[in-house]
Structures are given as structure tokens and as C-alpha cells.
Scaffold this active site. Structure first.
Site, mmCIF file in Angstrom:
data_model
loop_
_atom_site.group_PDB
_atom_site.id
_atom_site.type_symbol
_atom_site.label_atom_id
_atom_site.label_comp_id
_atom_site.label_asym_id
_atom_site.label_seq_id
_atom_site.Cartn_x
_atom_site.Cartn_y
_atom_site.Cartn_z
ATOM 1 N N ASN A 200 0.817 -1.172 0.069
ATOM 2 C CA ASN A 200 -0.045 0.014 0.073
ATOM 3 C C ASN A 200 0.788 1.291 0.092
ATOM 4 O OD1 ASN A 200 -1.928 2.050 0.532
ATOM 5 N ND2 ASN A 200 -3.070 0.830 2.007
ATOM 6 N N ASP A 201 1.650 1.482 0.985
ATOM 7 C CA ASP A 201 2.453 2.761 1.383
ATOM 8 C C ASP A 201 3.384 2.792 0.155
ATOM 9 O OD1 ASP A 201 1.037 3.630 3.650
ATOM 10 O OD2 ASP A 201 2.474 2.616 4.766
#
Lengths: 515, 98
Positions: A443-444
Site C-alpha cells: 500500500n504505502d
């Protein structure tokens, strides 16, 4: 693999690989010459002449350890490197036993057998996803062993040859002993906390004590001050000082690691790796043992470089990681803005159809994939696509997984060939030509906010340019969750993004079926 | 050996470590950690000396037992570290050319 070239700290180190080998090869004879020069005429601290053969045996062990790390420059030479390491260790152990009059060989053999069986069985049984915990646990053992050796040397200095003519422990040896037990104890208690956090026995959330910086700095200053006093104080009555150093060092190890959050554990594990090396080096100084000094320096630099790589990949300074507290206040940052933004939901069939049509697909796995144990299903999906003539590549961010290189091991375990796996710098330019970016459990590391939003906590972190790909599939369990950093991800709402909301493993299996 | 020659070895070894570790491919960073962990257990040398020394001196008996415990801990690491590295490295395979 060319990846390592791009990781040099600056262009100033612009040696090519060949030069680097040459420069290392050049060091080794220089080393050897120096040691012989030093060893032959000099006397050991205890007054006995140093046997040059013994000194060279330890030196050979040290050189073999260098070769063990050198082998890891490519997967082909890595296994030979590991063998060098084993031979080096065997030489070090046999030389030690050979040159000391042994009062207790059966007990020593028993001790090695017990430890060996425990270690071997653990190494065979451990799941690859649990590797960070295992490494943390092993670090704690090195730390504790260093403390025990330091205490033994303090109790029986004659056996270690660190007494001066008057029967007192040499001043320089006292400094080394003090530092050795301190670093060893910090490694031990710090690794225990890191293990508990990684293993889930302890919450990954940072535990923030009031005034922690003051307490920590005070304890550290206390350890350094006591070590200095321990060195100059007369031997009689130093017991209390020595034990206080040991006790305070155990304490500071706990205090240093408890405020550090789960997301920063890769850095912590690397840092503790480094400490375990410095502890071995300090003991090597006490014993005047080249194998221990060389190894300590190697391991120390290795851990330090890995911590540096991790910090850089998260765009955090080492100090801010160590100061801790990251991720403690992630809750309220999710604003109302994200609630009613439109996003598209895709199905496994859509994904299968799109990827079959694609020419090249880049897969970005993250820790979520490992948690769902989806690596085998993912590899199967990749294989199916390859059979359809699609070019499939895997892109790995330096902080994917819970320790440096963790994701590479997980993919290797699932039989993904290592020449299909690429590092961030090597593949990032290819997203512009990619038809599909398949994000699974990450995600990040794909959040464009890191490039555009100065206010974002991850601003400045190097990320994959997935937004340049024609189509993005984002496998995620639900829309609710956010990454470690707790920030919303613009990629969810992009026109070319399709969210595949499901368990990572189930989704991969469904796509395989649809193919 | 006098302190300065030991220190020289240490400083030189730090430089060697620096160059060798930067040349390790990032894909092998986890095996790197496992193998450095195994070799840092060369501290077993110190534990063996303590365990082998016997109990002539005061504190020798305690030192011996501490040494033996140290030998156990370091052996766990040596065997475990090398075995797990071997296991990981065996998984890295090249693409099969058809």
C-alpha cells in the site's frame, strides 16, 4: 544482478565491480602482512609468545568469513560462500580447542551438541514468513553469549591472558570488557523486545514513557561513565561497578526498543544485527583474536549498511527511527474526504481477462501477500500468464516485508525465479510501458502522496510509479484498511484502478481459475 | 598483540566490510542477515576459552559454567544460522530455459 550498483551511497564510490574485487583482493595480503608483523615479535598480554600458526589460523577463519559475505553478491556464488563461512567457523573452534589445555572436553562437546541440535531443528522447521523473528531471536543469543563471555573473563581473567604483572586486569582490557558486556546486554534485551513485537506476543504499537529521552540518555551516560571509572578504579571493589554496567545495559536495551513501532522493526533488526557484531569485536579486542575482530567489523558494518538502506527507503532519518513513536498517532489523520470518493470494483474474471490481453504485467507484492500466504497462488497466476505469452515481472520495494530482502526470500520459496524479480530503481522506469500493475498486499510503497503531498507522513519516500501503468489492479481485503503509515492512497480512486476486494490468496486462486 | 595492531586490523576490517556488504545484491539481504548472525557467533571462541580453563583460579568454576552456557547459545546460532542460510539460498533458482 545490476541492482547493487545503484545502491552505492554516492557517485563518489563509483568503482565498477571488477575494481571492487581487485581492491578487496588487495586488502587481504596487506592484512596478512600486518598480522604476521604484529604477531611474530610481539608478546601476548599474558607474557607468553604468540604462536604464529595459531594467529594465522584465526586470520584464515577471518578471511573465510569475508569470502562468505562476498559470495552473497550473486545467488550463483552464494552457496559456496556459505560453505566458506562454515569452514571458517570450524577452523576457529578447532584452533581454540587445540591450543588450550582442556579440562572439560566432554562437557564442551555436550554443550555444542545441545546447541547444535536446537539450532538445526529450529532452522529446518521455521516458516519463511517468521524469518524476522528467528533472526531477532538469534541476535539475542549472540548478545547473551557476549555478556556471559565478558563476565567469565572478568571472573577468571588469568585464563583470558588479560592480567598485568601485578595480577590486575589491564586497563585497556577493562574498557573492552565494559564495552563488550554493555553492547552484548543491549543486543540481548533489545532483540528480545524486537522478537516479542515481531512475533505478536507484544503489541507493535510504540510504548511511550514520559521523559523517555531524558531517562535513556541518562542511562547511556551512566554506562559510559561507569565504564570509564571501571577502567581506572583499583581492582578491589570493582565488582559492584561491573555488575551495575551489566544491569544498566540490559535496562537500556529494553527502554530503547519499546517506543519503536512495528513498522520500524526492519531498521531495528538491522541495527541489532550491527550491535551483535560490535559486541563480538569488543570481545575480540579482549582476546586479541583476529577472527573475532574481523567478523565483528564485518557484521557491524553489514548491519549498519542495512539500517541505512532501510531508513533511506522509508525516507526517515536513523535518529527519528531510534527516537521512536512513529505510528502512534495515525488514527485521526483519516479525514472525511475519503469516505464518499468513487472507486471501481473489479472481479477476478475482469482481472484475468485484462491480464491475458496485456503484453507486460508488473506484480508488486507487499507484506499483506505474505500474511495471506498467497505467494504460491501468485506464482501460479504468473506462470499461467507467461504461458499466454505475457511478460511477467515482480517489483520489490526495499521495505517490503518485515526485514531487508524478506520478500525476495518469500518469492524464492514459492519458486519464482530470481531473475524475474526486480528492485525499485531497476524497474520503476518500466511502469510507463506496463499494461497492468498488479498490487497485492502492498500500500504505502505505491502511494503517490509520497511524491506530491508535502504534508503526508510518507512524503519523500521512494515509491513505485504505478500511476503510469495503463491499468492497475489493487488486491486488498477491504476499503477500510490503510497501510502502516496510516495514510489514504490516491491510487484507489484513479480512473484506471480496479479494486479487487478479497483475501489475497483467494483472489489469486480465482484469477488462476478464470485464466 | 599490542593494542594498536589489533586496532589497525579492526579499522581495515571495517573498510573491507563496507565494500563487501555494498556489493551484496539486495535480493540476498535476508540471507546476509542470517549468515552474519551465524558468523558473529565466533564469540564461541571466548566461551570455549572460559569453559576449557577449568577451575584453578578463584571464580574459575563459575566462569567455566558461564562459558559452557555461552557455548550452548553460540552453537544454537552457528548451526541454526548456517542451516537456515543454506535453506534460503537453495530456494533461489534461475528461470528454467526451455
Amino acid at each position: 544482478m545490476g541492482a547493487s550498483f545503484d545502491r552505492r551511497p554516492s557517485a563518489g564510490w563509483g568503482l565498477n565491480q571488477g575494481c571492487r574485487i581487485a581492491s578487496i583482493a588487495g586488502w587481504i595480503p596487506a592484512f596478512a602482512g600486518m598480522t604476521f608483523f604484529a604477531a611474530t615479535p610481539a608478546l601476548a598480554a599474558s607474557g607468553e609468545p604468540v604462536n604464529p600458526w595459531v594467529a594465522s589460523a584465526y586470520l584464515v577463519a577471518g578471511v573465510l568469513f569475508i569470502l562468505a559475505l562476498r559470495g552473497l553478491s550473486s545467488p550463483e556464488s552464494s552457496r559456496a560462500g556459505n560453505r566458506f563461512g562454515m569452514v571458517g567457523m570450524l577452523i576457529a573452534v578447532v584452533t581454540t580447542l587445540w591450543t588450550h589445555s582442556i579440562a572439560s572436553l566432554p562437557e564442551i562437546a555436550g554443550a555444542i551438541a545441545i546447541g547444535g541440535v536446537i539450532g538445526f531443528v529450529t532452522a529446518r522447521r521455521i516458516a519463511m514468513t517468521d524469518m524476522p523473528q528467528l533472526v531477532a531471536a538469534f541476535h539475542s543469543l549472540v548478545g547473551l553469549a557476549a555478556v556471559l563471555v565478558g563476565i567469565a573473563a572478568y571472573l577468571n581473567p588469568g585464563a583470558f591472558g588479560i592480567l598485568d604483572a601485578t595480577g590486575e586486569i589491564l586497563t585497556v582490557s577493562r574498557v573492552e570488557l565494559g564495552l563488550g558486556v554493555a553492547i552484548g546486554a543491549i543486543t540481548f534485551s533489545g532483540s528480545v523486545i524486537a522478537f516479542l513485537k515481531l512475533n505478536g506476543n507484544m503489541s507493535g504499537a510504540p510504548i511511550i514513557l514520559p521523559l523517555r529521552h531524558v531517562i535513556n540518555l541518562g542511562v547511556l551516560a551512566g554506562i559510559i561513565g561507569l565504564t570509564a571509572y571501571f577502567a581506572i578504579a583499583p581492582t578491589v571493589g570493582t565488582g559492584a561497578i561491573f555488575w551495575t554496567i551489566v544491569g544498566l545495559s540490559f535496562l537500556i536495551g529494553f527502554l530503547l526498543i519499546i517506543p519503536i513501532g512495528g513498522a520500524d522493526m526492519p531498521v531495528v533488526v538491522s541495527m541489532l544485527n550491527s550491535y551483535s557484531g560490535w559486541a563480538a569485536a569488543a570481545m575480540g579486542f579482549t582476546l586479541g583474536n583476529t577472527a573475532m575482530i574481523i567478523t565483528g567489523a564485518l557484521v557491524g558494518s553489514s548491519g549498519a549498511i542495512l539500517s541505512y538502506i532501510m531508513c533511506k527507503a522509508m525516507n526517515r532519518s536513523f535518529i527519528s527511527v531510534i527516537a521512536g513513536g512513529f505510528g502512534a498517532d495515525s488514527g485521526p489523520s483519516e479525514g472525511a474526504a475519503k469516505i464518499d470518493r468513487p472507486w471501481k470494483r473489479g472481479s477476478a474474471e475482469d482481472a484475468a481477462y485484462m491480464m491475458k490481453q496485456a503484453e507486460n504485467v508488473i506484480i508488486i507484492p507487499g507484506y499483506g501477500m505474505a500474511v495471506a500466504q498467497a505467494q504460491h497462488a501468485l506464482r501460479e497466476m504468473g506462470d499461467m500468464l507467461k504461458e499466454q505469452g505475457v511478460s511477467v515481472k515482480y517489483a520489490i520495494h526495499p521495505v517490503a516485508g518485515r526485514m531487508p530482502g524478506h520478500m525476495n526470500v518469500l518469492l524464492a520459496e514459492a519458486n519464482v525465479p530470481y531473475d524475474e524479480v526486480f528492485e525499485l530503481e531497476d524497474i520503476n522506469s518500466e511502469f510507463a510501458q506496463a499494461d497492468v500493475a498488479f498490487i497485492i498486499g502492498a500500500n504505502d510503497v505505491v502511494n503517490p502522496a509520497a511524491k506530491t503531498d508535502k504534508g503526508s507522513p510518507i512524503y519523500g519516500m521512494p515509491v513505485f510509479d504505478v500511476d503510469k501503468a495503463k491499468t492497475i489492479f489493487f488486491v486488498k481485503r477491504s476499503m477500510g484498511g490503510v497501510g502502516y503509515a496510516g495514510v489514504d492512497n490516491e491510487v484507489f480512486y484513479m480512473d484506471q484502478t480496479m479494486m479487487l476486494l478479497s483475501d489475497a490468496k483467494k483472489m489469486c486462486e480465482e484469477i488462476v481459475k478464470a485464466l | 598483540m599490542d593494542f594498536i595492531s589489533i586496532l589497525s586490523i579492526f579499522v581495515m576490517a571495517c573498510f573491507v566490510g563496507y565494500y563487501v556488504v555494498w556489493s551484496v545484491t539486495p535480493a540476498l539481504h535476508t540471507p546476509l542477515m542470517a549468515v552474519t548472525n551465524a558468523i558473529s557467533s565466533v564469540i564461541i571462541v571466548g566461551a570455549l576459552i572460559a569453559a576449557a580453563a577449568g577451575s584453578q583460579a578463584d571464580g574459575g568454576q563459575t566462569a567455566k559454567w558461564l562459558g559452557l552456557v555461552g557455548v550452548v547459545l553460540a552453537s544454537v546460532n552457528i548451526f541454526g544460522g548456517f542451516a537456515v542460510t543454506e535453506r534460503m539460498l537453495a530456494m533461489y533458482k534461475k528461470k528454467e530455459r526451455k
